[in-house]
Design a protein around this motif. Structure first.
Motif, mmCIF file in Angstrom:
data_model
loop_
_atom_site.group_PDB
_atom_site.id
_atom_site.type_symbol
_atom_site.label_atom_id
_atom_site.label_comp_id
_atom_site.label_asym_id
_atom_site.label_seq_id
_atom_site.Cartn_x
_atom_site.Cartn_y
_atom_site.Cartn_z
ATOM 1 N N LEU A 1 0.822 -1.216 0.000
ATOM 2 C CA LEU A 1 0.000 0.000 0.000
ATOM 3 C C LEU A 1 0.854 1.263 0.000
ATOM 4 O O LEU A 1 0.462 2.289 -0.564
ATOM 5 C CB LEU A 1 -0.931 -0.008 1.214
ATOM 6 N N LEU B 1 -8.297 -1.134 -5.075
ATOM 7 C CA LEU B 1 -7.646 -0.355 -4.022
ATOM 8 C C LEU B 1 -7.224 1.020 -4.539
ATOM 9 O O LEU B 1 -7.350 2.034 -3.840
ATOM 10 C CB LEU B 1 -6.445 -1.120 -3.473
ATOM 11 N N VAL C 1 -0.223 5.510 6.959
ATOM 12 C CA VAL C 1 -0.305 4.057 6.803
ATOM 13 C C VAL C 1 0.241 3.408 8.063
ATOM 14 O O VAL C 1 1.357 3.714 8.489
ATOM 15 C CB VAL C 1 0.497 3.570 5.575
#
Length: 455
Positions: free
Chosen positions: A316, A355, A380
């Motif tokens: 991510l 995503l 994150v």
């Protein structure tokens, strides 16, 4: 949502009932057939003994001094002794005249010499089996007909038949139990073919639409053939739908971007106030249309791919770096800085396209509602749970609207003149659900909006 199946009984139970019912009918038929044969054999045995007894008496018949005499042998009646002590009767007739014995034993009128006649009659409420034979004696005064009848009650025969019936009933019961077990096994084996086919299809991934190639019984071939044709059509339809969404996104966004560029260029050259207002309204309408079309297509893509995720290992952090870099020009135009706080690579198994759509919509929302010269923070975290948070320094979410903002086409009440379609949060929420996660809306301590995706 799980589709309801219209179930009508059980094929395995139906097969088991049919086969068990057939076994029960066969068991009953077996009982009566075998009992009938046993009764015939037992009756034949008694008839043979009666015939032998009657013949031994009849063989002693002679004419002496003009009279019919018989030397009644003791053994002729002793051979009729049984365990049940059956009663024995006899009668000797010359013509229709009783010479000796019981008068109720009357010989039939159609007797023929050399042939035994058997019949069953009733004496004192008891069944009696009678054997009668005829012999013709020749005397000086002509032929004389001498008949001998020997009768015996059937208590021993009844006891024997009852014993045989019990044994046959036990045999029939054993046959029924064995047949029922075989019927249940056969029904389970037959339905097992369908269970194996069901498991084979169920264990496939959402995108595995290959034809079923495992061997199946000939009776299931039409079903499997129909299933294979359906999956082939479904695969073709899904492929066409995905291509259509991608092509539609390109064909809608590109012309709108071109029109917006021309409108902005014209706006720079126009000085008349009313014309400038018209062009500004046009640019705004184009922005609204472009944003709505893009989010509608994003939502269609999410809906399409949610049931068939193309999973791969995704970091991510890297995905967000690319998004932030691509959206930095928009942020710079509003004097907004994007700050990334990365706790690690934040790797997970997910669908990269979904995503990316979700995170792009969240960052775009933050940029849209963040005030000028503020900061949008992208954080994150890997602990205690993998999450991505996008925070702005705007007015935040209204407390009474947080539960409804994830609905389709739902927008907050105090959005002012901000362009939007009410689908950004919906897209992010559905992507999180598709990945087994959730989306939480909160406000920061300073009052700005915070959207967190947990995975």
């Amino acid at each position: 949502m799980k589709a309801e199946v219209n179930v009508s009984g059980s094929l395995r139970r139906r097969l088991a009932l049919i086969m068990t019912g057939g076994a029960a009918v066969l068991a009953v038929i077996l009982f009566f057939v075998v009992r009938g044969l046993a009764a015939q054999v037992a009756q034949q045995g008694q008839d043979n003994i009666l015939n032998a007894s009657m013949a031994s008496v009849l063989d002693t018949a002679v004419i002496r001094e003009g009279r019919v005499t018989l030397d009644f042998p003791y053994s002729s009646l002793s051979m009729l002794n049984t365990v049940a002590d059956d009663r024995v009767f006899y009668a000797i007739h010359e013509g229709r005249t009783l010479l000796s014995g019981y008068d109720w034993l009357v010989p039939p009128s159609d007797l023929s010499a050399g042939a035994a006649h058997f019949e069953t009659t009733v004496f004192n409420a008891e069944q009696v089996r009678v054997a009668t034979g005829l012999r013709i004696l020749t005397g000086t005064d002509g032929p004389r007909n001498v008949s001998v009848s020997v009768a015996q009650t059937q208590d021993a025969l009844s006891n024997t038949l009852n014993t045989i019936s019990r044994n046959i009933a036990l045999l029939g019961l054993g046959f029924f139990v064995l047949s029922s077990a075989l019927a249940i096994w056969a029904a389970s084996t037959t339905s097992g073919q369908m269970r194996r086919l069901t498991l084979s299809v169920t264990r496939r991934g959402p995108q595995d639409l290959r034809p079923v190639t495992q061997p199946v019984p000939s009776e299931m071939a039409p079903l499997v053939g129909s299933l294979n044709r359906f999956m082939s059509r479904l695969d073709h339809t899904l492929t066409q739908s995905e291509d259509f969404i991608a092509e539609a996104a390109h064909r809608i966004r590109t012309p709108l971007a071109t029109v917006r560029s021309h409108a902005e260029a014209t706006l720079q050259r126009v000085e008349h106030t009313e014309n400038r207002k018209s062009l500004q309204a046009m640019v705004r309408a184009i922005d609204e249309s472009s944003r709505a079309a893009g989010q509608l297509l994003d939502h269609a893509m999410v809906t399409f791919r949610a049931e068939s995720l193309e999973l791969s290992r995704i970091a991510l952090a890297d995905l967000l770096r690319d998004l932030v870099q691509s959206m930095s020009p928009v942020a710079e135009m509003k004097d907004i800085s994007i700050v990334m706080e990365l706790d690690g690579p934040a790797a997970l198994q997910g669908d990269a396209i979904l995503l990316q759509n979700a995170l792009r919509n969240l960052i775009d929302n933050a940029l849209k509602y963040a005030p000028v010269e503020t900061t949008v923070t992208v954080r994150v975290s890997e602990t205690p749970r993998l999450s991505v948070s996008i925070m702005d320094e705007g007015t935040g979410f209204a407390a009474d609207e947080m539960q409804t903002l994830t609905g389709r086409f739902v927008r907050g009440k105090d959005m002012g003149n901000k362009v939007g379609s009410g689908l950004g949060l919906t897209i992010a929420h559905e992507v999180a659900i598709a990945h087994g996660g959730e989306m939480i809306l909160t406000n920061t301590a300073e009052g700005g909006a915070c959207v967190t995706l947990y995975f």
